[in-house]
Design a protein around this motif. Structure first.
Motif, mmCIF file in Angstrom:
data_model
loop_
_atom_site.group_PDB
_atom_site.id
_atom_site.type_symbol
_atom_site.label_atom_id
_atom_site.label_comp_id
_atom_site.label_asym_id
_atom_site.label_seq_id
_atom_site.Cartn_x
_atom_site.Cartn_y
_atom_site.Cartn_z
ATOM 1 N N GLU A 247 108.958 26.079 56.068
ATOM 2 C CA GLU A 247 108.886 24.751 56.694
ATOM 3 C C GLU A 247 107.548 24.527 57.400
ATOM 4 O O GLU A 247 106.942 23.463 57.273
ATOM 5 C CB GLU A 247 110.035 24.549 57.687
ATOM 6 C CG GLU A 247 111.395 24.434 57.043
ATOM 7 C CD GLU A 247 111.587 23.172 56.198
ATOM 8 O OE1 GLU A 247 110.891 22.164 56.423
ATOM 9 O OE2 GLU A 247 112.451 23.216 55.310
ATOM 10 N N VAL A 248 107.083 25.522 58.146
ATOM 11 C CA VAL A 248 105.847 25.355 58.913
ATOM 12 C C VAL A 248 104.632 25.299 57.999
ATOM 13 O O VAL A 248 103.681 24.550 58.267
ATOM 14 C CB VAL A 248 105.713 26.445 60.001
ATOM 15 C CG1 VAL A 248 104.370 26.341 60.720
ATOM 16 C CG2 VAL A 248 106.859 26.340 61.009
ATOM 17 N N VAL B 86 98.103 23.712 58.587
ATOM 18 C CA VAL B 86 98.558 25.085 58.775
ATOM 19 C C VAL B 86 98.038 25.949 57.628
ATOM 20 O O VAL B 86 98.184 25.599 56.461
ATOM 21 C CB VAL B 86 100.101 25.162 58.843
ATOM 22 C CG1 VAL B 86 100.575 26.609 58.850
ATOM 23 C CG2 VAL B 86 100.617 24.417 60.064
ATOM 24 N N THR B 87 97.431 27.090 57.992
ATOM 25 C CA THR B 87 96.925 27.997 56.960
ATOM 26 C C THR B 87 97.759 29.276 56.857
ATOM 27 O O THR B 87 97.921 29.807 55.765
ATOM 28 C CB THR B 87 95.453 28.373 57.210
ATOM 29 O OG1 THR B 87 95.324 28.910 58.523
ATOM 30 C CG2 THR B 87 94.548 27.148 57.070
ATOM 31 N N VAL C 25 101.096 30.456 64.599
ATOM 32 C CA VAL C 25 100.621 29.556 63.554
ATOM 33 C C VAL C 25 99.102 29.468 63.657
ATOM 34 O O VAL C 25 98.554 29.285 64.750
ATOM 35 C CB VAL C 25 101.252 28.150 63.727
ATOM 36 C CG1 VAL C 25 100.768 27.201 62.648
ATOM 37 C CG2 VAL C 25 102.771 28.249 63.722
ATOM 38 N N HIS C 26 98.425 29.595 62.522
ATOM 39 C CA HIS C 26 96.969 29.462 62.450
ATOM 40 C C HIS C 26 96.636 28.240 61.603
ATOM 41 O O HIS C 26 97.316 27.970 60.610
ATOM 42 C CB HIS C 26 96.338 30.692 61.799
ATOM 43 C CG HIS C 26 96.571 31.949 62.540
ATOM 44 N ND1 HIS C 26 97.661 32.753 62.309
ATOM 45 C CD2 HIS C 26 95.881 32.548 63.532
ATOM 46 C CE1 HIS C 26 97.614 33.799 63.112
ATOM 47 N NE2 HIS C 26 96.545 33.700 63.869
ATOM 48 N N ALA D 214 104.560 18.348 65.173
ATOM 49 C CA ALA D 214 104.873 18.559 63.757
ATOM 50 C C ALA D 214 105.348 19.995 63.510
ATOM 51 O O ALA D 214 106.301 20.220 62.759
ATOM 52 C CB ALA D 214 103.656 18.243 62.887
ATOM 53 N N VAL D 215 104.698 20.969 64.156
ATOM 54 C CA VAL D 215 105.118 22.361 64.003
ATOM 55 C C VAL D 215 106.513 22.537 64.588
ATOM 56 O O VAL D 215 107.392 23.154 63.977
ATOM 57 C CB VAL D 215 104.106 23.329 64.658
ATOM 58 C CG1 VAL D 215 104.652 24.752 64.678
ATOM 59 C CG2 VAL D 215 102.775 23.284 63.927
#
Length: 74
Positions: free
Chosen positions: A23-24, A30-31, A44-45, A53-54
């Protein structure tokens, strides 16, 4: 590159980690996503990460964000 770490409740297994990652990763910018189930942390990077949103992606996966632990520019 930005790194943001979120405290997430309700995770208990590898399936939980896979659901959150899927999902993320769909959130623009998002990478990479690193999920540490035992600690309840999701890191998260990416570029121009949107906390809302995250968080919404984590909720969509069926979990609750309890806190944004730390944010850092990498």
């Amino acid at each position: 590159m930005t790194e943001k770490t979120y405290s997430v409740s309700g995770m208990s297994c590898g399936h939980c980690a896979a659901s959150i990652t899927e999902e993320v990763m769909a959130v623009p910018g998002v990478t990479t996503v690193d999920v540490d189930v035992p600690s309840g942390l999701v890191t998260v990077h990416g570029e121009s990460l949107d906390d809302a949103a995250v968080g919404a992606a984590i909720v969509e996966a069926g979990y609750e964000v309890t806190d944004a632990v730390r944010n850092a520019a990498v």
